[in-house]
Design an enzyme around this catalytic site. Structure first.
Site, PDB file in Angstrom:
ATOM      1  N   TYR A 142     -45.237 -41.096  38.526  1.00  0.00           N
ATOM      2  CA  TYR A 142     -44.374 -42.282  38.675  1.00  0.00           C
ATOM      3  C   TYR A 142     -45.199 -43.543  38.873  1.00  0.00           C
ATOM      4  O   TYR A 142     -44.727 -44.651  38.635  1.00  0.00           O
ATOM      5  CB  TYR A 142     -43.408 -42.124  39.854  1.00  0.00           C
ATOM      6  CG  TYR A 142     -42.368 -41.023  39.680  1.00  0.00           C
ATOM      7  CD1 TYR A 142     -42.251 -40.326  38.487  1.00  0.00           C
ATOM      8  CD2 TYR A 142     -41.514 -40.691  40.720  1.00  0.00           C
ATOM      9  CE1 TYR A 142     -41.310 -39.319  38.334  1.00  0.00           C
ATOM     10  CE2 TYR A 142     -40.568 -39.680  40.575  1.00  0.00           C
ATOM     11  CZ  TYR A 142     -40.473 -38.998  39.382  1.00  0.00           C
ATOM     12  OH  TYR A 142     -39.544 -38.006  39.238  1.00  0.00           O
ATOM     13  N   LYS A 191     -48.250 -26.694  39.562  1.00  0.00           N
ATOM     14  CA  LYS A 191     -48.182 -26.080  38.228  1.00  0.00           C
ATOM     15  C   LYS A 191     -49.624 -25.855  37.783  1.00  0.00           C
ATOM     16  O   LYS A 191     -50.092 -26.390  36.765  1.00  0.00           O
ATOM     17  CB  LYS A 191     -47.407 -27.033  37.294  1.00  0.00           C
ATOM     18  CG  LYS A 191     -47.096 -26.498  35.922  1.00  0.00           C
ATOM     19  CD  LYS A 191     -46.019 -25.444  35.904  1.00  0.00           C
ATOM     20  CE  LYS A 191     -45.793 -24.921  34.494  1.00  0.00           C
ATOM     21  NZ  LYS A 191     -45.008 -23.672  34.474  1.00  0.00           N
ATOM     22  N   ASP A 223     -41.836 -23.917  38.638  1.00  0.00           N
ATOM     23  CA  ASP A 223     -40.693 -23.315  37.944  1.00  0.00           C
ATOM     24  C   ASP A 223     -40.141 -22.131  38.744  1.00  0.00           C
ATOM     25  O   ASP A 223     -38.923 -21.964  38.875  1.00  0.00           O
ATOM     26  CB  ASP A 223     -41.054 -22.912  36.498  1.00  0.00           C
ATOM     27  CG  ASP A 223     -42.466 -22.361  36.352  1.00  0.00           C
ATOM     28  OD1 ASP A 223     -43.208 -22.336  37.353  1.00  0.00           O
ATOM     29  OD2 ASP A 223     -42.837 -21.948  35.233  1.00  0.00           O
ATOM     30  N   ASP A 247     -39.313 -34.715  43.739  1.00  0.00           N
ATOM     31  CA  ASP A 247     -38.098 -35.458  43.392  1.00  0.00           C
ATOM     32  C   ASP A 247     -37.024 -34.484  42.898  1.00  0.00           C
ATOM     33  O   ASP A 247     -35.875 -34.476  43.352  1.00  0.00           O
ATOM     34  CB  ASP A 247     -38.466 -36.482  42.301  1.00  0.00           C
ATOM     35  CG  ASP A 247     -37.355 -37.464  42.009  1.00  0.00           C
ATOM     36  OD1 ASP A 247     -36.335 -37.430  42.723  1.00  0.00           O
ATOM     37  OD2 ASP A 247     -37.492 -38.264  41.063  1.00  0.00           O
ATOM     38  N   ASP A 251     -33.637 -32.645  45.129  1.00  0.00           N
ATOM     39  CA  ASP A 251     -32.238 -32.785  44.700  1.00  0.00           C
ATOM     40  C   ASP A 251     -31.583 -31.410  44.581  1.00  0.00           C
ATOM     41  O   ASP A 251     -30.424 -31.222  44.968  1.00  0.00           O
ATOM     42  CB  ASP A 251     -32.162 -33.512  43.349  1.00  0.00           C
ATOM     43  CG  ASP A 251     -32.017 -35.014  43.525  1.00  0.00           C
ATOM     44  OD1 ASP A 251     -32.236 -35.502  44.656  1.00  0.00           O
ATOM     45  OD2 ASP A 251     -31.689 -35.712  42.548  1.00  0.00           O
TER      46      ASP A 251
END
Ligand code: NAD
Length: 359
Positions: A142, A191, A223, A247, A251
């Site tokens: 980001y 990852k 994942d 992020d 959620d």
């Protein structure tokens, strides 16, 4: 104690929910003998309309001069078409960077009274959901460079993901310290089978773990983590992860606990000044109708008292008042079950009911 709180009411439902949190803070101040002074700060769409940019320097300075910041939410369809650097969300990114808050801490905890609102099967919920996601907030993709250019007659877009050792180490420490205050289990999510930045992340986490022998460190690929959060969330105590993974996972974690309207978050750096907000956005679809759930913002105010002002009993009092209000059957529309002895209330009445139960 005298404290200055910067209030960013923001856009959409922001002003309505912040108003209820202020009501609660004032009641706490009255009962516990504190004085909270509030400074209003324009940020987001309203600041674009008023000042031509999402967070003018003078508004930012008010936050930097405060003891802590309470935010409703920013953004909305009115500002969807403004150019990238001028978008309401850019104000939030600028604020986080200027306050040097590099850690976002989000509890994923199910209130027993709202267990029925979880989309998970009861047998999964009954095992308990009580974990914290510690998300790196000021680095990663980001904050990398972004570019869209024309190549061979078509648009090609690039976003750069960078992490330095120091950035990973400081968020890692918050992960370990948080786990130390809880059930002493830290899951580092990355990852590393694909990304170099994740391989560095994993290496640093393992180096740090030698300083925290009392905390059990495990690694999980992002994942797999997304699957485990819905399969068996009871296995988690603290998750530490980079910006974009955090992020998305936070959620997902908020969904399994029921309503997005009830969850607070804190963003902290190396000082006690923090940024506190509910996890949801500005909910433009329900703005101005007195139906928004103010609990996430009220609990964000409780986190502010606990973590920035060291006012644990005041924070406990707010959390107990929320619990007692839910026990008494009061529900805003978003958490109202289809059947049962509940009283549907609006944003203002929910705030008033909680306020009346603070002791
Ligand atoms: P949202 O969280 O605003 O809303 C998602 C859904 O949840 C909507 O149906 C909304 O009505 C409902 N909801 C959210 N908060 C609620 C509450 N307190 N009580 C009851 N229902 C609630 O997400 P979105 O619709 O994707 O985004 C709307 C705007 O908010 C966008 O402009 C987005 O960029 C912005 N946003 C801001 C922040 C922030 O300020 N930190 C965070 C996320 C999104």
């Amino acid at each position: 104690m005298e404290k200055n709180i910067a209030l960013i009411r923001g856009d959409g439902i922001g002003p309505e929910i912040v108003e209820q949190a202020v009501l609660i803070l004032n009641r706490v101040a009255e009962i516990y003998g504190h004085s909270f002074r509030y400074t209003d700060v324009d940020m987001g769409g309203n600041a674009i309309d008023k000042w031509g940019e999402p967070l003018p320097q003078a508004q930012l300075q008010k936050c930097l001069d405060s003891d802590s910041v309470l935010l409703g939410a920013v953004g909305g369809p009115k500002w969807n078409d403004v150019p990238g650097p001028m978008r309401p969300e850019k104000g939030l990114l600028k604020l986080r960077a200027a306050m040097e808050v590099y850690s976002n801490n989000r509890p994923a905890k199910i209130w027993p009274q709202l267990a029925g609102a979880s989309p998970l099967k009861p047998e999964i919920v009954e095992k308990g959901i009580d974990f914290m996601i510690v998300r790196e907030l000021t680095g990663g993709i980001y904050f990398g460079s972004h570019e869209t250019k024309q190549e061979n007659g078509q648009a090609v877009a690039t976003d750069i993901l960078t992490y330095s050792e120091a950035e990973i180490r400081r968020i890692g420490r918050i992960g370990f310290e948080t786990a130390r205050k809880r059930r002493k289990k830290l899951c580092s999510v990355e990852k590393s089978n694909v990304l170099d930045s994740s391989r560095l992340w994993k290496k640093i986490m393992h180096e740090l773990s030698e300083e925290y022998p009392d905390v059990t460190l495990t690694d999980m690929l992002v994942d797999n983590c997304a699957m485990q959060i819905v399969k068996d969330p009871s296995q988690f105590d603290v998750i530490v992860t980079e910006n974009m993974f955090g992020d998305i996972l936070s959620d997902e974690a908020s969904m399994i606990t029921g309503s997005i309207g009830t969850i607070p978050s804190s963003s902290l750096g190396s000082t006690t000044r923090g940024l506190y907000e509910p996890i949801h956005g500005s909910a433009p679809d329900i703005a101005g109708q007195d139906i928004a759930n103010p609990i996430g913002t009220i609990l964000a105010a409780a986190m502010l008292l606990r973590y920035s002002f060291d006012m644990a009993k005041e924070a406990d009092a707010i959390e107990k008042a929320v619990s007692d209000t839910l026990d008494a059957g009061f529900r805003t529309a978003d958490i109202l079950p289809p059947h049962g002895a509940f009283q549907k209330v609006g944003c203002k009445q929910m705030g008033a009911e909680i306020c009346a139960r603070i002791q």
